[in-house]
Every structure is written in structure tokens, then in C-alpha cells.
Write a protein that holds these residues in place. Structure first.
Motif, PDB file in Angstrom:
ATOM      1  N   GLY A   1      68.400  71.838  60.110  1.00  0.00           N
ATOM      2  CA  GLY A   1      67.007  71.692  60.521  1.00  0.00           C
ATOM      3  C   GLY A   1      66.109  71.215  59.397  1.00  0.00           C
ATOM      4  N   GLU A   2      66.301  71.750  58.196  1.00  0.00           N
ATOM      5  CA  GLU A   2      65.491  71.326  57.044  1.00  0.00           C
ATOM      6  C   GLU A   2      65.714  69.846  56.741  1.00  0.00           C
ATOM      7  OE1 GLU A   2      65.369  75.508  54.494  1.00  0.00           O
ATOM      8  OE2 GLU A   2      67.075  74.133  54.244  1.00  0.00           O
ATOM      9  N   GLY A   3      66.966  69.417  56.822  1.00  0.00           N
ATOM     10  CA  GLY A   3      67.279  68.010  56.579  1.00  0.00           C
ATOM     11  C   GLY A   3      66.628  67.099  57.604  1.00  0.00           C
ATOM     12  N   ARG A   4      66.713  67.491  58.867  1.00  0.00           N
ATOM     13  CA  ARG A   4      66.080  66.695  59.934  1.00  0.00           C
ATOM     14  C   ARG A   4      64.574  66.598  59.725  1.00  0.00           C
ATOM     15  NH1 ARG A   4      69.352  66.411  65.068  1.00  0.00           N
ATOM     16  NH2 ARG A   4      71.217  65.526  64.126  1.00  0.00           N
ATOM     17  N   ASN A   5      63.969  67.724  59.394  1.00  0.00           N
ATOM     18  CA  ASN A   5      62.514  67.730  59.190  1.00  0.00           C
ATOM     19  C   ASN A   5      62.108  66.826  58.031  1.00  0.00           C
ATOM     20  OD1 ASN A   5      62.028  69.448  61.340  1.00  0.00           O
ATOM     21  ND2 ASN A   5      62.066  71.288  60.082  1.00  0.00           N
ATOM     22  N   LEU A   6      62.863  66.865  56.935  1.00  0.00           N
ATOM     23  CA  LEU A   6      62.535  66.011  55.789  1.00  0.00           C
ATOM     24  C   LEU A   6      62.723  64.532  56.138  1.00  0.00           C
ATOM     25  CD1 LEU A   6      61.622  65.694  52.869  1.00  0.00           C
ATOM     26  CD2 LEU A   6      64.010  65.948  52.176  1.00  0.00           C
TER      27      LEU A   6
END
Length: 106
Positions: free
Chosen positions: A50-55
Motif C-alpha cells: 500500500g505504501e508503494g502504491r501511494n508513493l
């Protein structure tokens, strides 16, 4: 407005495989790795899915262009039939609000 931007995250080795798997010149693409730095990819160490997608989305929205489709992919993408280009052609032809390739597990 451009048609497609791909937002692809995964391990460095898999991202290198994806970078070399096709000609990306006709679409915009952003890559992210979480395990080690490589050329042409954002490095976000030990990030979650999720963090990767958001970034990746944040970086895509910082680009001074808009896109009709923001295509999120993980490093395990494999086409059994079709291809990236075939998927793009279907999106252009049918213009769905959301496009999801069919996934049929064994």
C-alpha cells in the motif's frame, strides 16, 4: 491528455525483468523497488504494498500531464494470453471507468 501511465512496484530483479520485457516508449511508466536501488526506479526501502502504491500515485500526480488510465501493477504480472498492448487496445476500444484483466487461478 495521454492515455496510459503504468505504476509498477516490486523487487529490483523483477523490475529489471519488466523494464526489459517491452518497449515502454509509447507510454509513461514509473517503477518502484523496495529491496535495493536500481537505475530508473524510485527506491522505497522496506515499504508495504500500500505504501508503494501511494508513493507511485503521488509521483504520478506530480507530473504536469494527466492520463486517462493509471495502471497499477506488481512485479508478478504475467500474460497467459494477450499482452500489455492488447490490454491497452481494449481500454481504448471500450473506455471502461475501471479496467481489470481477468485472473483465473489454477
Amino acid at each position: 491528455m495521454n492515455d496510459f501511465i503504468y505504476l509498477i512496484q516490486g523487487s529490483a530483479d523483477q523490475i529489471k525483468r519488466i523494464i526489459n520485457s517491452r518497449n515502454w516508449e509509447h507510454v509513461r511508466v514509473l517503477f518502484l523497488t523496495y529491496d535495493r536501488e536500481i537505475t530508473n526506479a524510485v527506491f522505497f526501502p522496506n515499504s508495504t504494498w500500500g505504501e508503494g502504491r501511494n508513493l507511485l500515485l503521488k509521483k504520478a500526480l506530480e507530473i504536469e500531464q494527466s492520463y486517462q488510465y493509471y495502471i497499477f501493477l506488481d512485479d508478478d504480472i504475467r500474460f497467459v494470453r494477450g499482452s500489455f498492448s492488447a490490454f491497452e487496445r481494449c481500454l481504448k476500444k471500450y473506455k471502461p471507468a475501471v479496467g481489470v484483466p481477468v485472473f483465473i487461478p489454477k
